[in-house]
Write a protein that holds these residues in place. Structure first.
Motif, PDB file in Angstrom:
ATOM      1  N   LEU A  27       0.837  -1.199   0.000  1.00  0.00           N
ATOM      2  CA  LEU A  27       0.000   0.000   0.000  1.00  0.00           C
ATOM      3  C   LEU A  27       0.875   1.253   0.000  1.00  0.00           C
ATOM      4  N   THR A  28       1.982   1.214   0.714  1.00  0.00           N
ATOM      5  CA  THR A  28       2.915   2.349   0.724  1.00  0.00           C
ATOM      6  C   THR A  28       3.489   2.574  -0.671  1.00  0.00           C
ATOM      7  N   ASP A  29       3.807   1.499  -1.365  1.00  0.00           N
ATOM      8  CA  ASP A  29       4.278   1.619  -2.754  1.00  0.00           C
ATOM      9  C   ASP A  29       3.210   2.260  -3.637  1.00  0.00           C
ATOM     10  N   GLU A  30       1.973   1.879  -3.408  1.00  0.00           N
ATOM     11  CA  GLU A  30       0.856   2.456  -4.158  1.00  0.00           C
ATOM     12  C   GLU A  30       0.724   3.952  -3.860  1.00  0.00           C
ATOM     13  N   ILE A  31       0.899   4.323  -2.597  1.00  0.00           N
ATOM     14  CA  ILE A  31       0.855   5.741  -2.220  1.00  0.00           C
ATOM     15  C   ILE A  31       1.976   6.496  -2.924  1.00  0.00           C
ATOM     16  N   PHE A  32       3.163   5.886  -2.950  1.00  0.00           N
ATOM     17  CA  PHE A  32       4.309   6.519  -3.611  1.00  0.00           C
ATOM     18  C   PHE A  32       3.979   6.850  -5.059  1.00  0.00           C
ATOM     19  N   LEU A  33       3.290   5.958  -5.738  1.00  0.00           N
ATOM     20  CA  LEU A  33       2.945   6.178  -7.145  1.00  0.00           C
ATOM     21  C   LEU A  33       1.809   7.182  -7.319  1.00  0.00           C
ATOM     22  N   ALA A  34       0.806   7.112  -6.460  1.00  0.00           N
ATOM     23  CA  ALA A  34      -0.394   7.937  -6.639  1.00  0.00           C
ATOM     24  C   ALA A  34      -0.320   9.288  -5.919  1.00  0.00           C
ATOM     25  N   GLN A  35       0.269   9.315  -4.727  1.00  0.00           N
ATOM     26  CA  GLN A  35       0.300  10.527  -3.901  1.00  0.00           C
ATOM     27  C   GLN A  35       1.678  10.674  -3.245  1.00  0.00           C
ATOM     28  N   PRO A  36       2.729  10.863  -4.040  1.00  0.00           N
ATOM     29  CA  PRO A  36       4.077  10.907  -3.468  1.00  0.00           C
ATOM     30  C   PRO A  36       4.302  12.040  -2.465  1.00  0.00           C
ATOM     31  N   HIS A  37       3.629  13.154  -2.638  1.00  0.00           N
ATOM     32  CA  HIS A  37       3.824  14.280  -1.721  1.00  0.00           C
ATOM     33  C   HIS A  37       3.220  13.996  -0.347  1.00  0.00           C
ATOM     34  N   CYS A  65      -5.733   7.046   5.640  1.00  0.00           N
ATOM     35  CA  CYS A  65      -6.252   8.121   4.781  1.00  0.00           C
ATOM     36  C   CYS A  65      -6.289   7.685   3.320  1.00  0.00           C
ATOM     37  N   PHE A  66      -5.208   7.077   2.869  1.00  0.00           N
ATOM     38  CA  PHE A  66      -5.141   6.666   1.470  1.00  0.00           C
ATOM     39  C   PHE A  66      -6.148   5.556   1.169  1.00  0.00           C
ATOM     40  N   GLN A  67      -6.265   4.611   2.073  1.00  0.00           N
ATOM     41  CA  GLN A  67      -7.234   3.538   1.880  1.00  0.00           C
ATOM     42  C   GLN A  67      -8.648   4.110   1.857  1.00  0.00           C
ATOM     43  N   ALA A  68      -8.919   5.104   2.668  1.00  0.00           N
ATOM     44  CA  ALA A  68     -10.238   5.756   2.662  1.00  0.00           C
ATOM     45  C   ALA A  68     -10.487   6.436   1.319  1.00  0.00           C
TER      46      ALA A  68
END
Length: 176
Positions: A27-37, A65-68
């Motif tokens: 999920l952290t990798d997914e955040i890095f791609l979608a919402q890096p900031h 937050c990202f999962q939401a």
């Protein structure tokens, strides 16, 4: 208007709580791609003197937050550094405004802030988790950075402009 429903928030909470370390890393990798900031705003905390243990709490909030956001079923735009800076300035100004008020006026201001917040479900969840965390830790001055990061995540999600849907003709849809 809440974009993250109570049901989506509940699904996100259950999903993150059920994740093992490998799933959280994915999920952290997914955040890095979608919402890096958003990820960067949490990963910078150790440079501000926040311990790794407390940074891990902030990462858990980010995952939630990202999962939401994902559970909302909406396509969220990239939250930029400029948007993060703007939301942080607005939040800090609001908090400073309340410093000169009496305790009852501060409570009223906080109730109004929470009542007017566009993402009340997300705000309530993150605020409750942060309050619980604050009761369990040994307080340090750097904790304010964790709290500021948590508030900023919520506010960036709440106030980021969403792209407008387009009709097949290419014309924007009118807001209802």
């Amino acid at each position: 208007m809440t974009r993250i429903s109570l049901e989506a928030m509940a699904r996100a909470t259950r999903a993150v709580e059920a994740m093992n370390l490998q799933q959280k890393e994915a999920l952290t990798d997914e955040i890095f791609l979608a919402q890096p900031h958003m990820l960067g705003s949490v990963l910078v905390l150790p440079k501000l003197g926040v311990s790794m243990e407390k940074t891990e709490f902030a990462i858990e909030l980010l995952l939630l937050c990202f999962q939401a956001m994902k559970e909302s079923g909406r396509s969220w735009p990239l939250i930029t550094e400029d948007e993060q800076d703007l939301q942080q300035r607005i939040y800090v100004t609001t908090v400073r405004l309340g410093e000169d008020l009496s305790p009852s006026q501060q409570d009223r201001l906080m109730q109004q802030y929470m009542g007017d917040h566009p993402e009340q479900n997300l705000l309530a969840c993150i605020s409750a988790r942060t309050a619980d965390w604050l009761e369990r830790i040994d307080p340090e001055d750097s904790d304010r950075y964790v709290m500021l990061a948590a508030a900023n995540l919520v506010n960036c999600i709440a106030f980021v402009p969403m792209p407008t849907s387009r009709e097949p003709s290419g014309r924007p849809r009118r807001a209802k």
